[in-house]
Write a protein that holds these residues in place. Structure first.
Motif, PDB file in Angstrom:
ATOM      1  N   VAL A 164     -33.140  -0.637  18.568  1.00 50.59           N
ATOM      2  CA  VAL A 164     -33.972  -1.430  17.665  1.00 50.59           C
ATOM      3  C   VAL A 164     -33.786  -2.889  18.024  1.00 50.59           C
ATOM      4  O   VAL A 164     -32.816  -3.256  18.705  1.00 50.59           O
ATOM      5  N   ALA A 165     -34.708  -3.712  17.622  1.00 52.17           N
ATOM      6  CA  ALA A 165     -34.653  -5.139  17.938  1.00 52.17           C
ATOM      7  C   ALA A 165     -34.049  -5.902  16.777  1.00 52.17           C
ATOM      8  O   ALA A 165     -34.562  -5.850  15.661  1.00 52.17           O
ATOM      9  N   VAL A 166     -32.947  -6.598  17.081  1.00 50.12           N
ATOM     10  CA  VAL A 166     -32.300  -7.461  16.090  1.00 50.12           C
ATOM     11  C   VAL A 166     -32.180  -8.837  16.713  1.00 50.12           C
ATOM     12  O   VAL A 166     -31.544  -8.985  17.770  1.00 50.12           O
ATOM     13  N   PRO A 167     -32.800  -9.861  16.154  1.00 49.63           N
ATOM     14  CA  PRO A 167     -32.770 -11.198  16.748  1.00 49.63           C
ATOM     15  C   PRO A 167     -31.340 -11.674  16.987  1.00 49.63           C
ATOM     16  O   PRO A 167     -30.480 -11.545  16.112  1.00 49.63           O
ATOM     17  N   GLY A 168     -31.091 -12.226  18.199  1.00 49.01           N
ATOM     18  CA  GLY A 168     -29.788 -12.787  18.531  1.00 49.01           C
ATOM     19  C   GLY A 168     -28.776 -11.754  18.957  1.00 49.01           C
ATOM     20  O   GLY A 168     -27.610 -12.087  19.187  1.00 49.01           O
ATOM     21  N   ARG A 169     -29.142 -10.497  18.989  1.00 46.77           N
ATOM     22  CA  ARG A 169     -28.227  -9.453  19.398  1.00 46.77           C
ATOM     23  C   ARG A 169     -28.819  -8.745  20.618  1.00 46.77           C
ATOM     24  O   ARG A 169     -29.874  -8.093  20.517  1.00 46.77           O
ATOM     25  N   PRO A 170     -28.147  -8.857  21.807  1.00 42.99           N
ATOM     26  CA  PRO A 170     -28.694  -8.229  23.014  1.00 42.99           C
ATOM     27  C   PRO A 170     -28.648  -6.712  22.956  1.00 42.99           C
ATOM     28  O   PRO A 170     -29.405  -6.027  23.635  1.00 42.99           O
ATOM     29  N   TRP A 171     -27.687  -6.178  22.131  1.00 43.72           N
ATOM     30  CA  TRP A 171     -27.587  -4.715  22.068  1.00 43.72           C
ATOM     31  C   TRP A 171     -27.612  -4.287  20.604  1.00 43.72           C
ATOM     32  O   TRP A 171     -26.829  -4.775  19.786  1.00 43.72           O
ATOM     33  N   ALA A 172     -28.549  -3.418  20.243  1.00 44.23           N
ATOM     34  CA  ALA A 172     -28.679  -2.943  18.846  1.00 44.23           C
ATOM     35  C   ALA A 172     -29.179  -1.507  18.861  1.00 44.23           C
ATOM     36  O   ALA A 172     -30.182  -1.202  19.517  1.00 44.23           O
ATOM     37  N   TRP A 173     -28.444  -0.641  18.116  1.00 42.79           N
ATOM     38  CA  TRP A 173     -28.834   0.773  18.041  1.00 42.79           C
ATOM     39  C   TRP A 173     -28.836   1.236  16.582  1.00 42.79           C
ATOM     40  O   TRP A 173     -28.015   0.822  15.772  1.00 42.79           O
ATOM     41  N   ALA A 174     -29.820   2.093  16.321  1.00 42.44           N
ATOM     42  CA  ALA A 174     -29.869   2.763  15.015  1.00 42.44           C
ATOM     43  C   ALA A 174     -29.321   4.167  15.202  1.00 42.44           C
ATOM     44  O   ALA A 174     -29.896   4.973  15.951  1.00 42.44           O
ATOM     45  N   LEU A 175     -28.180   4.469  14.565  1.00 39.76           N
ATOM     46  CA  LEU A 175     -27.508   5.751  14.743  1.00 39.76           C
ATOM     47  C   LEU A 175     -27.719   6.615  13.501  1.00 39.76           C
ATOM     48  O   LEU A 175     -27.409   6.203  12.368  1.00 39.76           O
ATOM     49  N   GLY A 176     -28.268   7.790  13.701  1.00 39.22           N
ATOM     50  CA  GLY A 176     -28.531   8.685  12.572  1.00 39.22           C
ATOM     51  C   GLY A 176     -27.265   9.316  12.039  1.00 39.22           C
ATOM     52  O   GLY A 176     -26.423   9.793  12.800  1.00 39.22           O
ATOM     53  N   LEU A 177     -27.125   9.320  10.720  1.00 44.71           N
ATOM     54  CA  LEU A 177     -25.990   9.954  10.039  1.00 44.71           C
ATOM     55  C   LEU A 177     -26.481  11.312   9.571  1.00 44.71           C
ATOM     56  O   LEU A 177     -27.082  11.452   8.511  1.00 44.71           O
ATOM     57  N   ARG A 178     -26.234  12.341  10.412  1.00 40.60           N
ATOM     58  CA  ARG A 178     -26.848  13.642  10.173  1.00 40.60           C
ATOM     59  C   ARG A 178     -25.834  14.649   9.657  1.00 40.60           C
ATOM     60  O   ARG A 178     -24.676  14.667  10.078  1.00 40.60           O
ATOM     61  N   GLY A 179     -26.340  15.505   8.780  1.00 39.04           N
ATOM     62  CA  GLY A 179     -25.563  16.655   8.358  1.00 39.04           C
ATOM     63  C   GLY A 179     -25.947  17.855   9.180  1.00 39.04           C
ATOM     64  O   GLY A 179     -26.492  17.736  10.279  1.00 39.04           O
ATOM     65  N   PHE A 180     -25.703  19.047   8.635  1.00 37.93           N
ATOM     66  CA  PHE A 180     -26.010  20.241   9.390  1.00 37.93           C
ATOM     67  C   PHE A 180     -27.509  20.448   9.526  1.00 37.93           C
ATOM     68  O   PHE A 180     -27.994  20.878  10.557  1.00 37.93           O
ATOM     69  N   GLU A 181     -28.247  20.183   8.457  1.00 38.98           N
ATOM     70  CA  GLU A 181     -29.682  20.454   8.499  1.00 38.98           C
ATOM     71  C   GLU A 181     -30.523  19.282   8.025  1.00 38.98           C
ATOM     72  O   GLU A 181     -31.739  19.408   7.906  1.00 38.98           O
ATOM     73  N   GLU A 182     -29.919  18.155   7.747  1.00 37.70           N
ATOM     74  CA  GLU A 182     -30.698  17.053   7.190  1.00 37.70           C
ATOM     75  C   GLU A 182     -30.100  15.712   7.573  1.00 37.70           C
ATOM     76  O   GLU A 182     -28.926  15.607   7.935  1.00 37.70           O
ATOM     77  N   LEU A 183     -30.941  14.693   7.463  1.00 38.59           N
ATOM     78  CA  LEU A 183     -30.530  13.330   7.754  1.00 38.59           C
ATOM     79  C   LEU A 183     -30.049  12.687   6.462  1.00 38.59           C
ATOM     80  O   LEU A 183     -30.736  12.715   5.431  1.00 38.59           O
ATOM     81  N   HIS A 184     -28.836  12.103   6.508  1.00 41.76           N
ATOM     82  CA  HIS A 184     -28.292  11.439   5.327  1.00 41.76           C
ATOM     83  C   HIS A 184     -28.568   9.946   5.322  1.00 41.76           C
ATOM     84  O   HIS A 184     -28.511   9.317   4.264  1.00 41.76           O
ATOM     85  N   GLY A 185     -28.854   9.375   6.505  1.00 37.76           N
ATOM     86  CA  GLY A 185     -29.103   7.943   6.553  1.00 37.76           C
ATOM     87  C   GLY A 185     -29.003   7.411   7.974  1.00 37.76           C
ATOM     88  O   GLY A 185     -28.990   8.165   8.954  1.00 37.76           O
ATOM     89  N   TYR A 186     -28.925   6.081   8.078  1.00 37.82           N
ATOM     90  CA  TYR A 186     -28.822   5.413   9.385  1.00 37.82           C
ATOM     91  C   TYR A 186     -27.786   4.313   9.284  1.00 37.82           C
ATOM     92  O   TYR A 186     -27.590   3.703   8.208  1.00 37.82           O
ATOM     93  N   LEU A 187     -27.187   4.042  10.441  1.00 36.20           N
ATOM     94  CA  LEU A 187     -26.294   2.903  10.564  1.00 36.20           C
ATOM     95  C   LEU A 187     -26.784   2.086  11.763  1.00 36.20           C
ATOM     96  O   LEU A 187     -26.825   2.574  12.888  1.00 36.20           O
ATOM     97  N   VAL A 188     -27.214   0.853  11.531  1.00 33.44           N
ATOM     98  CA  VAL A 188     -27.701  -0.028  12.593  1.00 33.44           C
ATOM     99  C   VAL A 188     -26.534  -0.890  13.054  1.00 33.44           C
ATOM    100  O   VAL A 188     -25.993  -1.696  12.289  1.00 33.44           O
ATOM    101  N   VAL A 189     -26.130  -0.687  14.323  1.00 33.29           N
ATOM    102  CA  VAL A 189     -24.952  -1.349  14.892  1.00 33.29           C
ATOM    103  C   VAL A 189     -25.399  -2.280  16.027  1.00 33.29           C
ATOM    104  O   VAL A 189     -26.265  -1.913  16.830  1.00 33.29           O
ATOM    105  N   THR A 190     -24.821  -3.458  16.066  1.00 29.96           N
ATOM    106  CA  THR A 190     -25.133  -4.421  17.126  1.00 29.96           C
ATOM    107  C   THR A 190     -23.852  -4.872  17.813  1.00 29.96           C
ATOM    108  O   THR A 190     -22.746  -4.738  17.261  1.00 29.96           O
TER     109      THR A 190
END
Length: 589
Positions: free
Chosen positions: A118-144
């Protein structure tokens, strides 16, 4: 094999910026399945402590906050935004603040559950990491990061993401269990409430059936006051009673009936009636649950349950209201019958008092169930504190009937007239009416026996004369019989007013003239003196004067009238003259 696998994951994840397939658990398994990149002991210890804290936390938002606050444990990372899946939508964590842009939110949602850059201003590296359970998505963590992370740093980050996702899965599962438990408990409570409602409805229906059965029994037995109180006692188990509107007991069923029944206080009784009348249903008055019997708004009586222990419930109240309705209908019906009977009797008695033909009178009396062929007495009833209306006339008729007197009844402007075939017993009628009305302030006059219909008008005058004599006496309340009047029998109307006036003028004329000229009360003083049997104390007390004043007045009476009070003949004539003056001629004026 394991090292080349980890290197390939690092290459795809860190260098090409492409999506890393699989869940966090799968990535961790890939890394931990081979040799993988080495992880420093300090980093591992921090990661283990963070993992323990994550799994000890039961709140999803708190888990995400812990992961974001301690992201540095995994390496030179910053947690820009955290998202939780809430009702199908990604909701930013409160820890995220407002620094993230709307464009970032849109980019994360467009990933649709996958990992990706994902694009985050001022951060050359940024990823959105899915917080997944066995059968469903619980959320996201965007790390730069300020630079591309190493393979070891990616490995540690993957472990942190895995632990966070697992902790969220556990928290979500526990929350669902709590919610399911609460829902199950709610359903159980709802089922219990419905069961109690069903039981209550069944009980109410059973009670209503019992109530209707007793009502039918009351109707079959004639529906009187005793039938109502008997049924109410059987249904509620509480003593039931009926009072008239004056507070006098008419019926009591059950234990602990006061004997004698308390004498009602008219003022308090009226206050109680007004207080109960202001309420919509039964009202508790001390140890009684009380309701009024008032068809068409007119209070005919009081129906009550004695509830000393306050045991009455809604069923008791329902029974009392139902019984009051039944009693009101019954009393209204009886009231209507009494009014019709009173009207029929009144018309016949009015004609008898004025004089009517015998054939018509016999026929009409037979129609109302009375035998005029028997000897009769005329009874005149007057109560000083009661208006002579239909209600009072019905009270007199009902009381006479209770004493066994078969009678016809009518009412005049200030008194009630009974034509009865039995001579009243002493003061029995007066005492009974006093109990019914709550006051003895009444007078009754009874004629001598009348053996013919055409003699009824004359005997009516006898009864009125007896009543008038009693009213003018010292003890003005009670019963007086005409045939016991003695001398006063000759003083009635029709015995020659002219002669009576001459007699009074002969013996009292000078005193009457003196009173008229000087505005004194010599004749009244003399009359009271005779009424008190010549007793000075009683006479002075009745006139509210001193004994010396009385002695002076009696001496003046001797001087003005020229009569000797010590002479038997003078004394008798003066006493008769004062009674004629007072009773027949109307006293002063």
């Amino acid at each position: 094999m394991g090292g080349s696998r980890a290197h390939e994951l690092y290459r795809r994840f860190g260098r090409e910026g492409r999506i890393l397939p699989g869940s966090a658990g799968q990535r961790a398994a890939a890394w931990w399945g081979g040799a993988g990149p080495p992880v420093a002991d300090g980093v591992m210890a921090g990661l283990t402590a963070l993992s323990r804290a994550l799994f000890d936390t039961r709140d999803e938002g708190e888990i995400l906050r812990l992961a974001m606050d301690h992201i540095v444990v995994a390496g030179p990372y910053s947690a820009e935004v955290g998202y939780l899946q809430v009702d199908g939508d990604l909701v930013p964590s409160s820890r995220s603040g407002k620094s993230h842009a709307v464009a970032l939110d849109r980019s994360v949602r467009e990933l649709d559950g996958r990992d990706g850059p994902v694009a985050v201003p001022g951060r050359p590296w940024a990823w959105a990491l899915g917080l997944r359970g066995f059968e469903e998505l619980h959320g996201y963590l965007v790390v730069t990061a300020r630079a591309r992370p190493t393979e070891a740093e990616c490995s540690v980050l993957a472990m942190l993401v895995r632990d966070t996702a697992c902790a969220l899965s556990l928290a979500f599962a526990q929350r669902r269990r709590r919610e399911d438990a609460l829902e199950l408990n709610r359903l159980r409570e709802e089922r219990g409430d419905l069961q109690w409602q069903l039981i209550s409805v069944v009980a109410d229906l059973g009670y209503e059936r019992a109530l209707h059965a007793l009502t039918a029994e009351v109707a079959a037995s004639g529906g009187g006051e005793e039938a109502i109180t008997r049924a109410l006692y059987r249904l509620t188990g509480l003593p039931a009673l009926v009072e008239d509107r004056f507070g006098r007991l008419r019926s009591w069923t059950g234990p602990s009936c006061p004997d004698p029944y308390p004498e009602p206080d008219p003022v308090r009784q009226d206050e109680m009636l007004h207080a109960v009348a202001r309420e919509a249903g039964p009202v508790r008055v001390k140890d009684r649950l009380t309701t009024l019997v008032r068809p068409h708004g007119e209070i005919l009586g009081v129906l009550a349950l004695v509830d000393v222990r306050h045991e009455a419930d809604e069923h008791t109240t329902l029974a009392l209201e139902h019984a009051a309705t039944s009693l009101a209908l019954e009393l209204a019906h009886l009231r209507h019958l009494a009014e019709v009977e009173l009207r029929l009797h009144g018309e016949l008695v009015d004609d008898l008092l004025e004089g009517t033909d015998e054939a018509s009178a016999y026929a009409r009396s037979g129609a109302v169930g009375h035998d005029l062929h028997r000897s009769h007495y005329i009874v005149v009833v007057q109560w000083s504190n009661r208006t002579t209306d239909d209600s009072f006339a019905q009270t007199v008729g009902r009381t006479a009937s209770a004493l066994g007197m078969r009678s016809l009844l009518t009412r005049r402007s200030d008194h009630v007239v009974l034509v009865t075939d039995e001579r009243p017993h002493a003061d029995a009628l007066h005492e009974a009416i006093a109990r019914e009305t709550g006051t003895p302030a009444g007078t009754i006059g009874v004629s001598s026996r009348c053996d013919a219909l055409d003699g009824i008008p004359h005997h009516y005058q006898e009864a009125r004369r007896a009543l008038e004599v009693r009213r003018q006496s010292r003890d003005s309340f009670g019963t007086t019989f005409f045939d016991e009047l003695g001398l006063y029998r000759i003083l009635g109307p029709g015995n020659g007013y002219g002669e009576l006036e001459t007699f009074v003028h002969e013996w009292l004329g000078q005193l009457i003239d003196y009173d008229s000229r000087h505005h004194t009360a010599m004749v009244e003083t003399l009359s009271r003196y005779f009424d008190c049997g010549g007793n000075y104390n009683e006479t002075a007390e009745s006139l509210v004067i001193h004994r010396s004043t009385l002695r002076y007045r009696l001496q003046r009476i001797r001087d003005i009238g020229g009569k000797d009070l010590a002479n038997v003949e003078d004394r008798l004539n003066l006493q008769v003259a004062t009674r004629v003056w007072k009773i027949v001629l109307g006293g002063p004026g």
